[in-house]
Write a protein that holds these residues in place. Structure first.
Motif, PDB file in Angstrom:
ATOM      1  N   VAL A 137       0.832  -1.203   0.000  1.00  0.00           N
ATOM      2  CA  VAL A 137       0.000   0.000   0.000  1.00  0.00           C
ATOM      3  C   VAL A 137       0.865   1.251   0.000  1.00  0.00           C
ATOM      4  O   VAL A 137       1.943   1.286   0.593  1.00  0.00           O
ATOM      5  N   GLU A 138       0.383   2.252  -0.718  1.00  0.00           N
ATOM      6  CA  GLU A 138       1.053   3.556  -0.767  1.00  0.00           C
ATOM      7  C   GLU A 138       0.248   4.532   0.094  1.00  0.00           C
ATOM      8  O   GLU A 138      -0.927   4.780  -0.179  1.00  0.00           O
ATOM      9  N   ARG A 139       0.878   5.057   1.121  1.00  0.00           N
ATOM     10  CA  ARG A 139       0.258   6.073   1.969  1.00  0.00           C
ATOM     11  C   ARG A 139       1.042   7.375   1.835  1.00  0.00           C
ATOM     12  O   ARG A 139       2.269   7.349   1.642  1.00  0.00           O
ATOM     13  N   PRO A 140       0.363   8.517   1.944  1.00  0.00           N
ATOM     14  CA  PRO A 140       1.081   9.791   1.854  1.00  0.00           C
ATOM     15  C   PRO A 140       2.139   9.898   2.961  1.00  0.00           C
ATOM     16  O   PRO A 140       1.932   9.399   4.068  1.00  0.00           O
ATOM     17  N   PRO A 141       3.273  10.564   2.689  1.00  0.00           N
ATOM     18  CA  PRO A 141       4.339  10.665   3.691  1.00  0.00           C
ATOM     19  C   PRO A 141       3.894  11.327   4.991  1.00  0.00           C
ATOM     20  O   PRO A 141       4.433  11.029   6.053  1.00  0.00           O
ATOM     21  N   HIS A 142       2.907  12.206   4.905  1.00  0.00           N
ATOM     22  CA  HIS A 142       2.462  12.931   6.106  1.00  0.00           C
ATOM     23  C   HIS A 142       1.080  12.452   6.565  1.00  0.00           C
ATOM     24  O   HIS A 142       0.312  13.236   7.128  1.00  0.00           O
ATOM     25  N   HIS A 143       0.800  11.186   6.356  1.00  0.00           N
ATOM     26  CA  HIS A 143      -0.481  10.628   6.795  1.00  0.00           C
ATOM     27  C   HIS A 143      -0.616  10.818   8.309  1.00  0.00           C
ATOM     28  O   HIS A 143       0.334  10.564   9.056  1.00  0.00           O
ATOM     29  N   PRO A 144      -1.783  11.257   8.782  1.00  0.00           N
ATOM     30  CA  PRO A 144      -1.929  11.542  10.217  1.00  0.00           C
ATOM     31  C   PRO A 144      -1.737  10.335  11.135  1.00  0.00           C
ATOM     32  O   PRO A 144      -1.404  10.501  12.309  1.00  0.00           O
ATOM     33  N   ALA A 145      -1.921   9.123  10.620  1.00  0.00           N
ATOM     34  CA  ALA A 145      -1.759   7.934  11.459  1.00  0.00           C
ATOM     35  C   ALA A 145      -0.349   7.342  11.389  1.00  0.00           C
ATOM     36  O   ALA A 145      -0.077   6.331  12.037  1.00  0.00           O
ATOM     37  N   ARG A 146       0.542   7.963  10.616  1.00  0.00           N
ATOM     38  CA  ARG A 146       1.903   7.437  10.473  1.00  0.00           C
ATOM     39  C   ARG A 146       2.665   7.633  11.786  1.00  0.00           C
ATOM     40  O   ARG A 146       2.831   8.760  12.251  1.00  0.00           O
ATOM     41  N   PRO A 147       3.150   6.547  12.397  1.00  0.00           N
ATOM     42  CA  PRO A 147       3.920   6.696  13.643  1.00  0.00           C
ATOM     43  C   PRO A 147       5.234   7.433  13.385  1.00  0.00           C
ATOM     44  O   PRO A 147       5.821   7.327  12.303  1.00  0.00           O
ATOM     45  N   ALA A 148       5.686   8.170  14.373  1.00  0.00           N
ATOM     46  CA  ALA A 148       6.924   8.947  14.234  1.00  0.00           C
ATOM     47  C   ALA A 148       8.123   8.058  13.931  1.00  0.00           C
ATOM     48  O   ALA A 148       9.050   8.464  13.229  1.00  0.00           O
ATOM     49  N   TYR A 150       8.043   5.160  12.260  1.00  0.00           N
ATOM     50  CA  TYR A 150       7.754   4.224  11.177  1.00  0.00           C
ATOM     51  C   TYR A 150       8.883   4.199  10.155  1.00  0.00           C
ATOM     52  O   TYR A 150       9.352   5.239   9.698  1.00  0.00           O
ATOM     53  N   VAL A 151       9.332   2.997   9.809  1.00  0.00           N
ATOM     54  CA  VAL A 151      10.358   2.814   8.780  1.00  0.00           C
ATOM     55  C   VAL A 151       9.780   1.898   7.700  1.00  0.00           C
ATOM     56  O   VAL A 151       9.463   0.746   7.978  1.00  0.00           O
ATOM     57  N   PRO A 152       9.621   2.393   6.463  1.00  0.00           N
ATOM     58  CA  PRO A 152       9.119   1.521   5.393  1.00  0.00           C
ATOM     59  C   PRO A 152      10.067   0.336   5.176  1.00  0.00           C
ATOM     60  O   PRO A 152      11.248   0.395   5.515  1.00  0.00           O
ATOM     61  N   LEU A 153       9.540  -0.710   4.581  1.00  0.00           N
ATOM     62  CA  LEU A 153      10.314  -1.935   4.358  1.00  0.00           C
ATOM     63  C   LEU A 153      11.054  -1.949   3.021  1.00  0.00           C
ATOM     64  O   LEU A 153      11.561  -2.992   2.606  1.00  0.00           O
ATOM     65  N   HIS A 154      11.154  -0.808   2.351  1.00  0.00           N
ATOM     66  CA  HIS A 154      11.763  -0.761   1.018  1.00  0.00           C
ATOM     67  C   HIS A 154      13.178  -1.337   1.005  1.00  0.00           C
ATOM     68  O   HIS A 154      13.539  -2.091   0.091  1.00  0.00           O
ATOM     69  N   ALA A 155      13.998  -0.989   1.980  1.00  0.00           N
ATOM     70  CA  ALA A 155      15.384  -1.487   2.018  1.00  0.00           C
ATOM     71  C   ALA A 155      15.402  -3.002   2.217  1.00  0.00           C
ATOM     72  O   ALA A 155      16.199  -3.716   1.585  1.00  0.00           O
TER      73      ALA A 155
END
Length: 195
Positions: A137-148, A150-155
């Motif tokens: 899923v793609e979520r906006p970088p500044h989504h209000p529910a994004r934890p401070a 949070y590290v995406p799994l891209h790497a």
């Protein structure tokens, strides 16, 4: 920790447990998924119906604490296949990784790596796939529910040999936690060449 692999209909007895696990893990960001057991069991039955599907399960003390799924993309839903067909790619040569879900307290122990290894080994044994694929899923970088923190799994996915293909996007609908109605979410694909 005990890791076991199941193929096709052999997973059927585990479906209710897997449905609960998916609903638990996918409540967290970025999915924020407000699931239902009925939907989950129907979704998982699609995998159980495919004779070449794979389920890699992590057990602790007899309880399922993690699960990873895969099946030939030809056996997937139209929503998953649509971006590939639109771009001229034949789903018949693609093995699709459905998801990896793992309870938070078991993360960081190499289980996620094992999930990717076991599914890839299964696809290679089947011998007819040139590509592995999954979507996220793609979520906006500044989504209000994004934890401070949070590290995406891209790497992590890149280290497994997967390359992001943002031009391949599917849309799925679900109800976010706290929302009254389902809304569409874009999910972009990551691919790995098996040749």
């Amino acid at each position: 920790m005990n890791i076991q692999t199941f193929v096709g209909k052999d997973i059927a007895p585990c479906i209710p447990h897997l449905a609960r696990l998916r609903m638990t893990v996918f409540r967290a960001f970025p999915y924020l998924y407000e699931g239902s057991a009925d939907y989950e069991e129907t979704y998982l039955a699609t995998y159980a119906a495919s004779p070449d599907s794979v389920f890699v399960l992590a057990f602790e003390g007899g309880e399922i604490v993690g699960a990873s799924t895969g099946l030939p993309m030809a056996d997937e839903t139209d929503e998953v296949k649509a971006p590939f067909l639109a771009s001229g790619r034949d789903p018949a040569g693609i093995f699709y990784f459905g998801e990896s879900v793992l309870l938070e307290s078991y993360r960081g122990r190499g289980i996620g790596v094992r999930f990717f290894e076991e599914r890839e080994a299964h696809a290679r044994r089947l011998g007819r796939f040139s590509t592995l694929a999954f979507c996220a899923v793609e979520r906006p970088p500044h989504h209000p529910a994004r934890p401070a923190d949070y590290v995406p799994l891209h790497a992590f996915w890149g280290r497994r040999g997967f390359v992001h293909h943002p031009e391949l996007v599917a849309e799925f609908r679900w109800r976010d936690i706290g929302d009254a109605q389902e809304t569409g979410k874009p999910l972009s694909f990551w691919l790995k060449d098996l040749s």
